[in-house]
Design a protein around this motif. Structure first.
Motif, PDB file in Angstrom:
ATOM      1  N   ASN A  66       1.052  -1.132  -0.054  1.00 38.62           N
ATOM      2  CA  ASN A  66      -0.036  -0.205   0.018  1.00 38.62           C
ATOM      3  C   ASN A  66       0.855   1.153  -0.197  1.00 38.62           C
ATOM      4  O   ASN A  66       0.345   2.458   0.022  1.00 38.62           O
ATOM      5  CB  ASN A  66      -1.073   0.138   1.104  1.00 38.62           C
ATOM      6  CG  ASN A  66      -0.386   0.045   2.582  1.00 38.62           C
ATOM      7  OD1 ASN A  66       0.677   0.389   2.817  1.00 38.62           O
ATOM      8  ND2 ASN A  66      -1.113  -0.711   3.509  1.00 38.62           N
ATOM      9  N   GLY A  67       2.142   1.178  -0.267  1.00 41.24           N
ATOM     10  CA  GLY A  67       3.017   2.417  -0.327  1.00 41.24           C
ATOM     11  C   GLY A  67       3.520   2.952   1.118  1.00 41.24           C
ATOM     12  O   GLY A  67       4.125   4.009   1.035  1.00 41.24           O
ATOM     13  N   ASN A  68       3.260   2.123   2.127  1.00 43.63           N
ATOM     14  CA  ASN A  68       3.587   2.748   3.282  1.00 43.63           C
ATOM     15  C   ASN A  68       5.239   2.093   3.710  1.00 43.63           C
ATOM     16  O   ASN A  68       5.603   2.426   4.902  1.00 43.63           O
ATOM     17  CB  ASN A  68       2.658   2.368   4.538  1.00 43.63           C
ATOM     18  CG  ASN A  68       1.407   3.127   4.529  1.00 43.63           C
ATOM     19  OD1 ASN A  68       1.353   4.428   3.882  1.00 43.63           O
ATOM     20  ND2 ASN A  68       0.315   2.750   4.781  1.00 43.63           N
ATOM     21  N   GLU A  82      -0.051 -13.164  -1.854  1.00 42.37           N
ATOM     22  CA  GLU A  82       0.577 -11.896  -1.495  1.00 42.37           C
ATOM     23  C   GLU A  82       1.115 -11.515  -2.717  1.00 42.37           C
ATOM     24  O   GLU A  82       1.013 -10.316  -3.374  1.00 42.37           O
ATOM     25  CB  GLU A  82       1.636 -11.985  -0.599  1.00 42.37           C
ATOM     26  CG  GLU A  82       1.065 -11.988   1.141  1.00 42.37           C
ATOM     27  CD  GLU A  82       2.254 -12.490   2.038  1.00 42.37           C
ATOM     28  OE1 GLU A  82       1.898 -11.807   3.086  1.00 42.37           O
ATOM     29  OE2 GLU A  82       3.155 -12.878   1.606  1.00 42.37           O
ATOM     30  N   PHE A  83       2.019 -12.469  -3.503  1.00 44.39           N
ATOM     31  CA  PHE A  83       2.308 -12.260  -4.968  1.00 44.39           C
ATOM     32  C   PHE A  83       1.095 -11.815  -5.704  1.00 44.39           C
ATOM     33  O   PHE A  83       1.320 -10.916  -6.622  1.00 44.39           O
ATOM     34  CB  PHE A  83       3.189 -13.358  -5.458  1.00 44.39           C
ATOM     35  CG  PHE A  83       4.402 -13.426  -5.043  1.00 44.39           C
ATOM     36  CD1 PHE A  83       5.502 -12.668  -5.643  1.00 44.39           C
ATOM     37  CD2 PHE A  83       5.160 -14.665  -4.418  1.00 44.39           C
ATOM     38  CE1 PHE A  83       6.783 -12.570  -5.294  1.00 44.39           C
ATOM     39  CE2 PHE A  83       6.381 -14.917  -4.159  1.00 44.39           C
ATOM     40  CZ  PHE A  83       7.207 -13.723  -4.460  1.00 44.39           C
ATOM     41  N   GLU A  84       0.180 -12.531  -5.654  1.00 47.04           N
ATOM     42  CA  GLU A  84      -0.900 -12.079  -6.448  1.00 47.04           C
ATOM     43  C   GLU A  84      -1.309 -10.548  -6.298  1.00 47.04           C
ATOM     44  O   GLU A  84      -2.046  -9.935  -7.293  1.00 47.04           O
ATOM     45  CB  GLU A  84      -2.155 -13.019  -6.529  1.00 47.04           C
ATOM     46  CG  GLU A  84      -1.870 -14.559  -6.927  1.00 47.04           C
ATOM     47  CD  GLU A  84      -1.617 -14.566  -8.411  1.00 47.04           C
ATOM     48  OE1 GLU A  84      -2.231 -13.665  -9.080  1.00 47.04           O
ATOM     49  OE2 GLU A  84      -0.560 -15.215  -8.870  1.00 47.04           O
ATOM     50  N   LEU A  85      -1.473 -10.123  -5.089  1.00 42.49           N
ATOM     51  CA  LEU A  85      -2.025  -8.984  -4.818  1.00 42.49           C
ATOM     52  C   LEU A  85      -1.005  -7.897  -5.521  1.00 42.49           C
ATOM     53  O   LEU A  85      -1.549  -6.717  -6.059  1.00 42.49           O
ATOM     54  CB  LEU A  85      -2.041  -8.610  -3.297  1.00 42.49           C
ATOM     55  CG  LEU A  85      -3.129  -9.496  -2.402  1.00 42.49           C
ATOM     56  CD1 LEU A  85      -2.645  -9.101  -0.935  1.00 42.49           C
ATOM     57  CD2 LEU A  85      -4.308  -9.028  -2.766  1.00 42.49           C
ATOM     58  N   PHE A  86       0.287  -8.032  -5.388  1.00 43.30           N
ATOM     59  CA  PHE A  86       1.267  -7.137  -6.040  1.00 43.30           C
ATOM     60  C   PHE A  86       1.037  -7.195  -7.656  1.00 43.30           C
ATOM     61  O   PHE A  86       0.927  -6.216  -8.417  1.00 43.30           O
ATOM     62  CB  PHE A  86       2.518  -7.542  -5.883  1.00 43.30           C
ATOM     63  CG  PHE A  86       3.280  -7.054  -4.353  1.00 43.30           C
ATOM     64  CD1 PHE A  86       3.357  -5.754  -4.298  1.00 43.30           C
ATOM     65  CD2 PHE A  86       2.970  -7.927  -3.479  1.00 43.30           C
ATOM     66  CE1 PHE A  86       3.864  -5.080  -3.102  1.00 43.30           C
ATOM     67  CE2 PHE A  86       3.484  -7.474  -2.122  1.00 43.30           C
ATOM     68  CZ  PHE A  86       3.640  -5.996  -1.843  1.00 43.30           C
TER      69      PHE A  86
END
Length: 275
Positions: A66-68, A82-86
Motif C-alpha cells: 500500500n506504499g507505506n 501476496e504475490f497475486e496482490l502485487f
C-alpha cells in the motif's frame, strides 16, 4: 530499550524534511537488527534517513503493497496470495536475503530436558503431546508459547514441521514476551530467534539442542553448525522491495552487504550471507 532504539531512528527521520527517507517495516525477528544497521548506515550516509518498525512479516508486506514502506522485512518467503496482490497492482517485486537466522526452542532451566527431536516438537506444537510425561518422567502439562499468525516465524515453524498449531497455544507478540513467559512457567516451551538469545537473554531459560531421527543433537547457538547447514530450524531473512524503488534503496542494501554490515549482523547474533 527496543522502543528507544526504534524511536531514535524515527527521530533521525524527522530532523530534516530535505533528506530522503527509506521506510522499513515488518518482521519482529529482524527489527532490532534493522535498527542497528539503520543507525550505523546513517553515520556514513547522512543524506539518507532510515525509519524502522516491526509488526510482523505480514504487516511489512502489506505496508509495501500500500506504499507505506520501501522495504518489507520478512522472516519467511512471500506467499502466493501476496504475490497475486502485487500482480493485480502491476507491481514487480524483488527480494534480497541479507542474513540467516536460527530458531531456538527454549524451556525453563528448571525443566529436566536438554534436547528434543523434530518429531517430538511437532507433536508438542500440534497438541498431540500435552504433558511432559510423554517425553520424560515429569508430570507437568505442556504450555506452548508461540507467535501470532501474522508472524513469519509462526508460518516458518508451521511450514517446516508440516503441522497445524494446537488451538491452546498462547500467541505472544515477540521474542521478549516469549522469554519472560518461559521464565515464569517451568512447564512451558517456546520458540524465539537465536539471535535474541545470543544477545545475552538466557537467564532462567534453557536452549534445547535439536535432532532429527538418529542424527546428533545440534544447538542453534553453534555458529559452525549454522554455517554448514546442519541445524534443522535455520532460515534466510528476506527484504522485499518494489523493483522501481531499487535505485532509492540500493545504498542501504549495499551497506548491509559490506564488511561493516556483515560485522553488525554477526555481532547482533545473526549469520551474514557469504561472509
Amino acid at each position: 530499550m527496543k522502543f528507544f532504539a526504534i524511536l531514535l531512528v524515527t527521530l533521525f527521520c524527522s530532523c530534516s524534511q530535505n533528506n530522503e527517507t527509506i521506510k522499513i517495516k515488518g518482521s519482529d525477528t529482524e527489527v532490532n537488527l534493522a535498527v542497528v544497521l539503520a543507525e550505523e548506515f546513517h553515520k556514513v550516509n547522512g543524506d539518507v534517513l532510515v525509519s524502522v518498525s516491526g509488526g510482523g512479516s505480514g504487516l511489512g508486506l502489506a505496508s509495501l503493497l500500500n506504499g507505506n514502506a520501501d522495504i518489507a522485512n520478512s522472516s519467511r518467503s512471500m506467499k502466493q496470495t501476496e504475490f497475486e496482490l502485487f500482480k493485480q497492482k502491476k507491481t514487480e517485486i524483488e527480494s534480497f536475503v541479507f542474513a540467516q537466522d536460527a530458531i531456538a526452542f527454549v524451556v525453563s532451566d528448571q525443566l529436566t530436558i536438554d534436547s528434543l527431536s523434530t518429531n517430538d516438537i511437532a507433536k508438542i506444537l500440534s497438541g498431540k503431546y500435552t504433558n511432559w510425561t510423554s517425553l520424560r518422567q515429569n508430570s507437568k502439562p505442556i504450555t506452548i508459547y508461540g507467535r501470532q499468525s501474522n508472524s513469519g516465524t509462526h508460518d516458518y515453524v508451521k511450514s517446516i514441521l508440516n503441522i497445524h498449531f494446537s488451538p491452546y497455544a498462547k500467541q505472544m507478540n515477540g521474542n521478549a514476551q516469549i522469554i519472560e513467559a518461559i521464565k515464569a512457567d517451568a512447564s512451558g516451551i517456546g520458540y524465539v530467534s537465536a539471535g535474541y538469545v545470543l544477545k545475552g537473554n538466557t537467564t532462567g531459560i534453557k536452549v534445547l539442542s535439536i535432532y532429527t531421527g538418529k542424527s546428533n543433537a545440534v544447538s542453534p547457538l553453534n555458529a559452525e553448525a549454522i554455517a554448514s547447514g546442519s541445524y534443522f530450524f535455520q532460515r534466510p531473512l528476506f527484504q522485499y522491495f518494489k523493483k522501481n524503488d531499487y535505485k532509492k534503496i540500493k545504498p542501504f542494501l549495499d551497506f548491509e552487504k559490506s564488511t561493516i554490515g556483515a560485522k553488525i549482523i554477526k555481532d547482533s547474533g545473526y549469520y551474514p550471507v557469504n561472509k
